[in-house]
Design an enzyme around this catalytic site. Sequence first.
Site, PDB file in Angstrom:
ATOM      1  N   HIS A 186       0.464   8.666   6.607  1.00 50.99           N
ATOM      2  CA  HIS A 186       1.335   7.929   7.240  1.00 50.99           C
ATOM      3  C   HIS A 186       2.732   8.889   7.944  1.00 50.99           C
ATOM      4  O   HIS A 186       3.289   8.724   8.701  1.00 50.99           O
ATOM      5  CB  HIS A 186       2.031   7.070   6.481  1.00 50.99           C
ATOM      6  CG  HIS A 186       1.489   5.735   6.166  1.00 50.99           C
ATOM      7  ND1 HIS A 186       1.109   5.261   5.110  1.00 50.99           N
ATOM      8  CD2 HIS A 186       0.877   4.837   7.141  1.00 50.99           C
ATOM      9  CE1 HIS A 186       0.520   4.278   5.312  1.00 50.99           C
ATOM     10  NE2 HIS A 186       0.353   3.859   6.394  1.00 50.99           N
ATOM     11  N   HIS A 212       1.531   7.164   2.052  1.00 50.04           N
ATOM     12  CA  HIS A 212       0.560   8.512   1.716  1.00 50.04           C
ATOM     13  C   HIS A 212       0.790   9.329   2.802  1.00 50.04           C
ATOM     14  O   HIS A 212       1.412   9.152   3.800  1.00 50.04           O
ATOM     15  CB  HIS A 212      -1.021   8.113   1.312  1.00 50.04           C
ATOM     16  CG  HIS A 212      -1.710   7.433   2.277  1.00 50.04           C
ATOM     17  ND1 HIS A 212      -1.964   8.427   3.674  1.00 50.04           N
ATOM     18  CD2 HIS A 212      -2.030   6.464   2.641  1.00 50.04           C
ATOM     19  CE1 HIS A 212      -2.517   7.753   4.346  1.00 50.04           C
ATOM     20  NE2 HIS A 212      -2.786   6.447   3.901  1.00 50.04           N
ATOM     21  N   LYS A 263       0.912  -1.290  -0.057  1.00 52.38           N
ATOM     22  CA  LYS A 263       0.037  -0.132  -0.137  1.00 52.38           C
ATOM     23  C   LYS A 263       0.806   1.074  -0.109  1.00 52.38           C
ATOM     24  O   LYS A 263       2.087   1.336   0.448  1.00 52.38           O
ATOM     25  CB  LYS A 263      -0.732  -0.142   0.945  1.00 52.38           C
ATOM     26  CG  LYS A 263      -1.888  -1.117   1.205  1.00 52.38           C
ATOM     27  CD  LYS A 263      -3.247  -0.786   2.081  1.00 52.38           C
ATOM     28  CE  LYS A 263      -3.775  -1.956   2.392  1.00 52.38           C
ATOM     29  NZ  LYS A 263      -4.570  -1.743   3.639  1.00 52.38           N
TER      30      LYS A 263
HETATM   31  N1  ARG Z   1       0.133  -0.756  10.078  1.00 49.36           N
HETATM   32  C1  ARG Z   1      -1.097  -0.243  10.903  1.00 49.36           C
HETATM   33  C2  ARG Z   1      -1.862   0.885  10.056  1.00 49.36           C
HETATM   34  O1  ARG Z   1      -1.331   1.322   9.020  1.00 49.36           O
HETATM   35  C3  ARG Z   1      -0.325   0.494  12.085  1.00 49.36           C
HETATM   36  C4  ARG Z   1       0.240  -0.442  13.064  1.00 49.36           C
HETATM   37  C5  ARG Z   1       0.684   0.157  14.272  1.00 49.36           C
HETATM   38  N2  ARG Z   1       1.367  -0.689  15.068  1.00 49.36           N
HETATM   39  C6  ARG Z   1       0.829  -1.740  16.104  1.00 49.36           C
HETATM   40  N3  ARG Z   1       1.666  -2.405  16.536  1.00 49.36           N
HETATM   41  N4  ARG Z   1      -0.428  -2.079  15.811  1.00 49.36           N
HETATM   42  O2  ARG Z   1      -2.807   0.999  10.405  1.00 49.36           O
END
Ligand code: ARG
Length: 576
Positions: free
Chosen positions: A134, A131, A128
């Site tokens: 983030h 963007h 993905k």
């Molecule tokens: N990859 C997830 C997202 O983009 C965020 C992860 C954050 N960290 C975690 N340990 N849950 O929504």
Amino acid sequence: MINFKKIVTDVIFNLDINLNKEDIEKLIEIPPNSQMGDFSFPCFKLSKTLKKAPNIIAQELVSRINLENSIFSDVKNMGPYINFYISSNEFLKNVVSEVLKKKEKYASDDKNLDKTIVIDYSSTNIAKPFHIGHIRSTLIGNAIKNIYKYLGYNTVGVNHLGDYGTQFGKIIAAYKLWGNKEEINKDPINMLLKLYVDYNNLCKTDEKMLDVARDYFNKLENNDPEAVNLWNWFKDISLKEFQKVYEKLKVTFDSYKGEAYHSQFIPKVLKELEDKNLLKDSEGCKIVDLEKYNLPPAIILKSNSSSTYITRDIATAITRMEDYKFYKNIYVVASQQKLHFKQLVAVLTEMGYNWAKNCIHVEFGMVSVKDDLLGTSSKLSTREGNVIFLDDVLNKSVEKTLEIINQRNPNLENKEQIAKKVGIGAVIFQELFNTRIKDYAFDWNNVLNFDGETGPYVQYSFARANSILTKNSFNIENYNNLKFDCFELNNDEINLIKMIYKLKDVLLESADKYEVSILTRYICDLAKSFNKFYNSSPINNQTENIKSHRLILTYCAKQTIEIGLKLLGIDAPEKM
Ligand code: ARG
């Protein structure tokens, strides 16, 4: 450096007013303007025990304070407050000797190395786009890590990759339907995103396709070679793309262990939950009931026995504790996931882990973009595919900065390189200037305004300080035996010194509240007071005495601005 607040605390403590030092220190305030002193102590609380009106108490206490040989130029009461005025030479002496001693480490600490802070930030999702949504996690997390490190903690920056879950089932299913290897290798993220978006659209009309995707994820979890190969390939090409952005932002990580890595510990977690009698059956799923926390149940296994996001986060938290024995485990993740992290902490608490309370969700609001890249202001959602790529925003910012430099200073050497530092710094600064919890609109008019509260403004102030020092062949070695008592300081000089003094407190507060905007705003204010000083306090055609203390002040301001910018992750160009 002298801690002035501690001295004020001691003075009040020695007046025998039946309060301990800790309580006194908590009551001490920093007045809103310097006419009311540098510190002030309100006497309301004493009126009960001393049975007198607070302003009478303040008056009486002031008369008992001896100013002789003290750091104070004055102590007086204003109504119920005792206001302490610290002599400006005392400020000057302390701040300057500390900056000269510690230089680029001014206000840093080395006492907390036995405490490990894990910071989970950026945590992008494979296949993905990276963007602009983030950007917040990446930049806020990176700055929090820098600040803790500067304060002497042992820090571990983790990019907890989103590289697992049903969405990978969708991409694999889509690839099997429409995928073209060459096309994907040419433009990985865009093509993978297209597969994902198209597949989501297909699911809207044909619900069966959701099951197909779930099955593929199931295969992945069971190490089916084809699924694993595809997944590894998606991961490699995505990470290469992300790395380009991290390099531009100079953001680094100590670990990239994400959801997939931690999935191997899920069986252990399941057994532990089972042994502790926490797993319940519900509509074919396995759940942990969280009613006593007033939270919906955490779904640990779905009806097809696939794990979920929270299962993986439980396994991750436990593994992190084993690996790092963390003092704090900080998650820099959008507010939308508030419930998820509440549930995570609740499950860990139910499992009997008293360190669960040290797992902290540092949440932040949404970004929307006012921009001609999209035409309208819009929120950012990957699922629909209307994303703005962070990389495009950074490139555009650099481009626009170069245009501005070409207007303002066309003969500047290394224009392109400086435009990079300023353009990227501007985006970072704007992001970190906003209180994290608030939603904000990304707006070019704010980002690149050289006269506003912006990155370019602060960088420009730094470059100005730098050029003054170069022009005057400033050499720090000549200042080791500087005597401070003979200087008469003007108001702008005094304000600047007091601003520089504040850095340490600002860092402590930013770390304590996980609020980088406190530091960003401080640096902006510092740059403002430096510019005020610059305009009112010339260096040329002055006595040696004035010239040398103004140069040393310029040096201290430059050093402090640079430290602040670096902690935010922003370059400080010597010339602009
Ligand atoms: N990859 C997830 C997202 O983009 C965020 C992860 C954050 N960290 C975690 N340990 N849950 O929504």
